[in-house]
Design a protein around this motif. Structure first.
Motif, PDB file in Angstrom:
ATOM      1  N   ALA A  13       0.859  -1.178   0.000  1.00 55.02           N
ATOM      2  CA  ALA A  13       0.000   0.000   0.000  1.00 55.02           C
ATOM      3  C   ALA A  13       0.889   1.219   0.000  1.00 55.02           C
ATOM      4  N   GLY A  14       0.512   2.195  -0.785  1.00 51.95           N
ATOM      5  CA  GLY A  14       1.266   3.454  -0.818  1.00 51.95           C
ATOM      6  C   GLY A  14       0.326   4.594  -0.505  1.00 51.95           C
ATOM      7  N   ARG A  15       0.740   5.807  -0.878  1.00 53.04           N
ATOM      8  CA  ARG A  15      -0.077   6.987  -0.578  1.00 53.04           C
ATOM      9  C   ARG A  15      -1.313   7.046  -1.460  1.00 53.04           C
ATOM     10  N   THR A  16      -1.284   6.310  -2.566  1.00 51.66           N
ATOM     11  CA  THR A  16      -2.396   6.449  -3.515  1.00 51.66           C
ATOM     12  C   THR A  16      -3.355   5.258  -3.515  1.00 51.66           C
ATOM     13  N   GLY A  17      -3.029   4.218  -2.792  1.00 55.73           N
ATOM     14  CA  GLY A  17      -3.952   3.088  -2.763  1.00 55.73           C
ATOM     15  C   GLY A  17      -3.260   1.806  -2.362  1.00 55.73           C
ATOM     16  N   ARG A  18      -4.003   0.717  -2.556  1.00 53.10           N
ATOM     17  CA  ARG A  18      -3.457  -0.598  -2.210  1.00 53.10           C
ATOM     18  C   ARG A  18      -3.333  -1.429  -3.477  1.00 53.10           C
ATOM     19  N   ILE A  33      -3.579  -5.463  -9.263  1.00 51.66           N
ATOM     20  CA  ILE A  33      -4.736  -4.545  -9.273  1.00 51.66           C
ATOM     21  C   ILE A  33      -4.510  -3.479  -8.210  1.00 51.66           C
ATOM     22  N   LYS A  34      -4.569  -2.243  -8.651  1.00 49.45           N
ATOM     23  CA  LYS A  34      -4.424  -1.140  -7.702  1.00 49.45           C
ATOM     24  C   LYS A  34      -5.782  -0.504  -7.463  1.00 49.45           C
ATOM     25  N   TYR A  35      -6.185  -0.428  -6.204  1.00 53.13           N
ATOM     26  CA  TYR A  35      -7.415   0.270  -5.819  1.00 53.13           C
ATOM     27  C   TYR A  35      -7.033   1.667  -5.361  1.00 53.13           C
ATOM     28  N   MET A  82      -3.382  -4.101 -13.983  1.00 58.53           N
ATOM     29  CA  MET A  82      -2.158  -3.886 -14.769  1.00 58.53           C
ATOM     30  C   MET A  82      -1.290  -5.144 -14.795  1.00 58.53           C
ATOM     31  N   GLU A  83      -0.309  -5.062 -15.644  1.00 61.07           N
ATOM     32  CA  GLU A  83       0.686  -6.128 -15.749  1.00 61.07           C
ATOM     33  C   GLU A  83       1.353  -6.345 -14.387  1.00 61.07           C
ATOM     34  N   LEU A  84       1.507  -7.597 -14.010  1.00 57.90           N
ATOM     35  CA  LEU A  84       2.255  -7.890 -12.790  1.00 57.90           C
ATOM     36  C   LEU A  84       3.743  -7.892 -13.112  1.00 57.90           C
ATOM     37  N   VAL A  85       4.496  -7.152 -12.359  1.00 55.54           N
ATOM     38  CA  VAL A  85       5.949  -7.164 -12.551  1.00 55.54           C
ATOM     39  C   VAL A  85       6.549  -7.972 -11.401  1.00 55.54           C
ATOM     40  N   ASP A  86       7.170  -9.083 -11.718  1.00 54.26           N
ATOM     41  CA  ASP A  86       7.757  -9.922 -10.672  1.00 54.26           C
ATOM     42  C   ASP A  86       9.156  -9.394 -10.372  1.00 54.26           C
ATOM     43  N   PRO A 131      11.560   6.559  -7.311  1.00 49.86           N
ATOM     44  CA  PRO A 131      12.029   5.161  -7.286  1.00 49.86           C
ATOM     45  C   PRO A 131      10.968   4.142  -6.885  1.00 49.86           C
ATOM     46  N   GLU A 132       9.876   4.609  -6.242  1.00 46.01           N
ATOM     47  CA  GLU A 132       8.829   3.649  -5.878  1.00 46.01           C
ATOM     48  C   GLU A 132       8.086   3.133  -7.107  1.00 46.01           C
ATOM     49  N   ASN A 133       8.040   3.957  -8.137  1.00 41.88           N
ATOM     50  CA  ASN A 133       7.253   3.594  -9.324  1.00 41.88           C
ATOM     51  C   ASN A 133       8.088   2.914 -10.407  1.00 41.88           C
ATOM     52  N   ILE A 134       9.336   2.647 -10.103  1.00 42.82           N
ATOM     53  CA  ILE A 134      10.182   1.944 -11.072  1.00 42.82           C
ATOM     54  C   ILE A 134      10.415   0.541 -10.530  1.00 42.82           C
ATOM     55  N   ALA A 145       5.772   2.347 -13.553  1.00 46.74           N
ATOM     56  CA  ALA A 145       4.370   2.084 -13.191  1.00 46.74           C
ATOM     57  C   ALA A 145       3.688   3.373 -12.760  1.00 46.74           C
ATOM     58  N   ASP A 146       2.372   3.263 -12.578  1.00 50.40           N
ATOM     59  CA  ASP A 146       1.590   4.312 -11.905  1.00 50.40           C
ATOM     60  C   ASP A 146       1.512   5.636 -12.651  1.00 50.40           C
ATOM     61  N   PHE A 147       1.329   5.596 -13.949  1.00 51.71           N
ATOM     62  CA  PHE A 147       1.154   6.846 -14.704  1.00 51.71           C
ATOM     63  C   PHE A 147      -0.089   7.563 -14.207  1.00 51.71           C
TER      64      PHE A 147
HETATM   65  N1  LIG Z   1       2.350  -3.754 -11.451  1.00 45.63           N
HETATM   66  C1  LIG Z   1       2.912  -4.152 -10.319  1.00 45.63           C
HETATM   67  N2  LIG Z   1       3.504  -5.358 -10.241  1.00 45.63           N
HETATM   68  C2  LIG Z   1       4.073  -5.763  -9.093  1.00 45.63           C
HETATM   69  N3  LIG Z   1       4.107  -5.035  -7.950  1.00 45.63           N
HETATM   70  C3  LIG Z   1       3.529  -3.826  -7.970  1.00 45.63           C
HETATM   71  C4  LIG Z   1       2.915  -3.325  -9.140  1.00 45.63           C
HETATM   72  N4  LIG Z   1       2.439  -2.080  -8.847  1.00 45.63           N
HETATM   73  C5  LIG Z   1       2.758  -1.830  -7.567  1.00 45.63           C
HETATM   74  N5  LIG Z   1       3.405  -2.875  -7.034  1.00 45.63           N
HETATM   75  C6  LIG Z   1       3.911  -2.972  -5.672  1.00 45.63           C
HETATM   76  O1  LIG Z   1       2.848  -2.770  -4.763  1.00 45.63           O
HETATM   77  C7  LIG Z   1       3.298  -2.016  -3.651  1.00 45.63           C
HETATM   78  C8  LIG Z   1       2.384  -0.817  -3.450  1.00 45.63           C
HETATM   79  O2  LIG Z   1       2.438   0.001  -4.599  1.00 45.63           O
HETATM   80  P1  LIG Z   1       1.830   1.450  -4.628  1.00 45.63           P
HETATM   81  O3  LIG Z   1       1.952   1.956  -6.022  1.00 45.63           O
HETATM   82  O4  LIG Z   1       0.504   1.474  -3.979  1.00 45.63           O
HETATM   83  O5  LIG Z   1       2.760   2.193  -3.634  1.00 45.63           O
HETATM   84  P2  LIG Z   1       3.952   3.146  -3.855  1.00 45.63           P
HETATM   85  O6  LIG Z   1       4.358   3.236  -5.288  1.00 45.63           O
HETATM   86  O7  LIG Z   1       4.957   2.679  -2.862  1.00 45.63           O
HETATM   87  O8  LIG Z   1       3.400   4.530  -3.373  1.00 45.63           O
HETATM   88  P3  LIG Z   1       2.440   5.599  -4.062  1.00 45.63           P
HETATM   89  O9  LIG Z   1       1.050   5.106  -3.861  1.00 45.63           O
HETATM   90  O10 LIG Z   1       2.767   6.794  -3.296  1.00 45.63           O
HETATM   91  O11 LIG Z   1       2.802   5.721  -5.523  1.00 45.63           O
HETATM   92  C9  LIG Z   1       4.723  -1.645  -3.907  1.00 45.63           C
HETATM   93  O12 LIG Z   1       5.543  -2.541  -3.210  1.00 45.63           O
HETATM   94  C10 LIG Z   1       4.894  -1.853  -5.373  1.00 45.63           C
HETATM   95  O13 LIG Z   1       6.217  -2.241  -5.664  1.00 45.63           O
END
Ligand SMILES: Nc1ncnc2c1ncn2[C@@H]1O[C@H](COP(=O)(O)OP(=O)(O)OP(=O)(O)O)[C@@H](O)[C@H]1O
Length: 576
Positions: A13-18, A33-35, A82-86, A131-134, A145-147
């Motif tokens: 979970a980040g600042r924008t969702g779970r 899936i991001k909510y 979205m695409e799952l990135v492992d 760096p959180e979105n890469i 991620a997260d455009f």
């Molecule tokens: N497409 C994805 N595939 C795999 N893991 C993901 C994917 N998108 C997000 N995650 C993971 O899910 C977790 C939460 O992501 P999220 O984008 O909610 O938080 P964030 O990027 O840390 O913060 P913010 O919401 O501020 O952008 C992170 O550990 C992130 O690496």
């Protein structure tokens, strides 16, 4: 929950969702899936813009961008499928390893800039490059991620975004756009090599001092003195205070990066950078989304049962292989047992079970934007009906929009790994492309740490069952020494049984016995029992190895079309 998907567990979970790991029910393909959180959903301006961005984003099919499959909005939820990135985020990677090599930092930046270019050319800025979105994968490639998903600050007069990466014009005029993304990407480059963002300021309680960070972005020179020489021009122009003197576009920045990187580090810079990134990411393989998947759902209960009977010398650990092997077992991997297969015992402490995912199946889907891979017609957004229908509609798409049908990789396996050759088998539920990411590792002796010595990427397509032969030169082994030669296989989309790993012991030749005085004959070394499970570096290939051997297998980091043997009969499917 989003109709048509089964949620597996929360990834974070980040600042924008779970974010949840989920499977697409029709194919079993993994997705994320991001909510979006309630703050964003209540922000009408954000939601309008995000809805419109998703029309463009679903059309972007670029290896540097996390693919957006669907955007689904209901009265109570907004979900991005979205695409799952492992892999792991660059944030996690930097937190563990501090700075990374300049080549690795440039590799990540190049991928990020190409991702930005793809989106900018469709008129969509990212708005929160950090760096959180890469997300970095085990082969050293990364995806942005997260455009468009950017949270508003709680403080008044602070624009939406992450303060440590926000450009002067964003602070002063709220102007988010391609130049601000370019600036943020350059800040990420700085952080990648230095282990900290260029402008930081914290209050006494340790919280970020946002006004001080703002002032430093506006007035302080770029701290070039602490950056490697070869990166200084890139940082100077990428972080120019005035957007007019910054790189004109992400694509131009990427092109100049390429030139500077070749000049500073030679033509192989990206290969080395990717290898370094891959090594660092692989060490964190336990944190990959699929590392704990099947265990979490109970399927991992027989982990010990799956461990083939091994001679004691194969129960050894090298940092990389341990990490991957544990993740493999936790993901319920089933390696074909054999003398060359190494598996590690599960960690002693149990991981906590995941929280069940929120279920919202009764809420009718109202707005849905979706993309199927290689779909050419534009995505459509369905207008919400005046009032929700009394019963939930079936999970059939409304308004004729299609659902994603990414090919799911059922399983991958490594067969007959000898240290010099083997076969990777992959079974999929469709004929769409499957990328194989293969890393070769080597450990010097039992206690040695594994090093990735070579990586390659292959693309399989056109069938549902593949056998892809690999050959490898394990390198020399000194007399009397033993090394462990491993292979790590990951697929994209991720295989249902997670990453696969196999490792064999390779012995050097016997050392000559010193005969100080007499001319007595040199005793022939007696093979130890363990040697039954090893092969010597100079050993003669077995007939099966000869059959698999291919002409010189040059290392390559480039995706390549793999000539492959297609397995058409069901009984030839991988024994996984
Ligand atoms: N497409 C994805 N595939 C795999 N893991 C993901 C994917 N998108 C997000 N995650 C993971 O899910 C977790 C939460 O992501 P999220 O984008 O909610 O938080 P964030 O990027 O840390 O913060 P913010 O919401 O501020 O952008 C992170 O550990 C992130 O690496």
């Amino acid at each position: 929950m989003v109709p048509g998907y089964r949620e597996v567990r929360q990834l974070g979970a980040g600042r924008t969702g779970r974010v949840f790991l989920a499977t697409y029910q029709q194919t079993g393909a993994y997705v994320a899936i991001k909510y979006l959180n309630a703050t964003l959903r209540r922000d009408a301006e954000f939601m309008d813009r995000f809805r419109s961005d998703t029309h463009e984003l679903v059309e972007i099919d670029d290896p540097n961008v996390v693919r957006l499959y669907e955007y689904v909005e209901t009265p109570t939820r907004a979900a991005v499928v979205m695409e799952l990135v492992d892999g792991v985020s660059l944030r996690t990677l930097l937190a563990e390893h501090r700075g990374i090599s300049p080549e690795a930092a440039l590799t990540v930046l190049k991928s990020t800039l190409l991702a930005l270019a793809a989106a900018h050319e469709r008129g969509v800025p990212h708005r929160d490059v950090n760096p959180e979105n890469i997300l970095v994968q085990a082969d050293g490639t990364s995806k942005l991620a997260d455009f468009g998903v950017v949270v508003h600050a709680e403080e008044p007069d602070v624009p939406a975004g992450s303060p440590e990466y926000m450009s002067p014009e964003l602070w002063t005029q709220g102007r988010a756009g391609p130049p601000a993304d370019v600036y943020a990407a350059a800040c990420v480059l700085f952080e990648a090599v230095r282990g900290r963002p260029p402008y930081r300021a914290v209050k006494e309680d340790g919280a970020l001092d946002v006004p001080a960070v703002r002032d430093r972005h506006l007035a302080e020179p770029v701290p070039l003195e602490v950056a490697p020489d070869s990166l200084r021009d890139l940082l100077r122009r990428g972080m120019a205070k005035d957007p007019a003197t910054r790189y004109a576009s992400a694509r131009q920045f990427a092109a100049e990066l390429e030139e500077d990187a070749v000049a500073g580090y030679g033509p192989d810079w990206e290969k080395r950078g990717r290898r370094h990134l891959g090594e660092l990411a692989t060490l964190l393989a336990l944190r990959f989304p699929l590392a704990r998947t099947e265990r979490a759902s109970g399927a991992g209960r027989t982990i010990r049962d799956r461990i083939p009977r091994l001679p004691p010398h194969l129960w050894v650990a090298g940092a990389t292989v341990v990490a991957v092997a544990i993740s493999l077992m936790m993901s319920g991997g089933r390696l074909p047992p054999g003398p060359g297969t190494i598996l590690m015992p599960p960690p002693k402490t149990a991981q906590s079970e995941p929280e069940p995912a929120p279920v919202d199946a009764a809420t009718p889907a109202r707005t849905r934007t979706s993309a199927a891979p290689r779909r050419s017609t534009p995505a459509r957004t369905v207008s919400p009906p005046p009032s929700p229908p009394p019963s939930p509609p079936p999970t059939v798409r409304q308004g004729g929009t299609s659902v994603p049908r990414p090919t799911a990789v059922r399983a991958a396996g490594i067969v007959g790994w000898s240290g010099t050759a083997g076969t990777i088998r992959v079974s999929a539920d469709g004929t769409g492309p499957v990328r194989l990411r293969i890393s070769y590792t080597r450990r010097e002796g039992e206690g040695g740490a594994a090093r990735t010595v070579r990586q390659e990427t292959r693309t399989l397509r056109g069938s549902t069952a593949y056998a892809s032969a690999v050959t490898h030169d394990p390198g020399g082994v000194s007399c009397g020494k033993r090394v462990y030669v491993g292979i790590v296989v990951m697929t994209e989309p991720a295989a249902g049984n997670g990453p696969q790993v196999s490792e064999v012991a390779v012995d050097g030749p016997a050392c000559p016995t010193p005969t100080p005085t007499s001319h007595s004959p040199t005793p022939t070394p007696t093979p130890t029992p363990s040697e039954e499970h090893s092969r010597t570096a100079a050993g003669t290939p077995t007939p099966s190895e000869e059959a698999l051997s291919q002409p010189s297998d040059e290392p390559t980091d480039q995706a390549s079309e793999e000539p492959m043997m297609l397995l058409s009969t069901p009984e030839e499917e991988p024994p996984l």
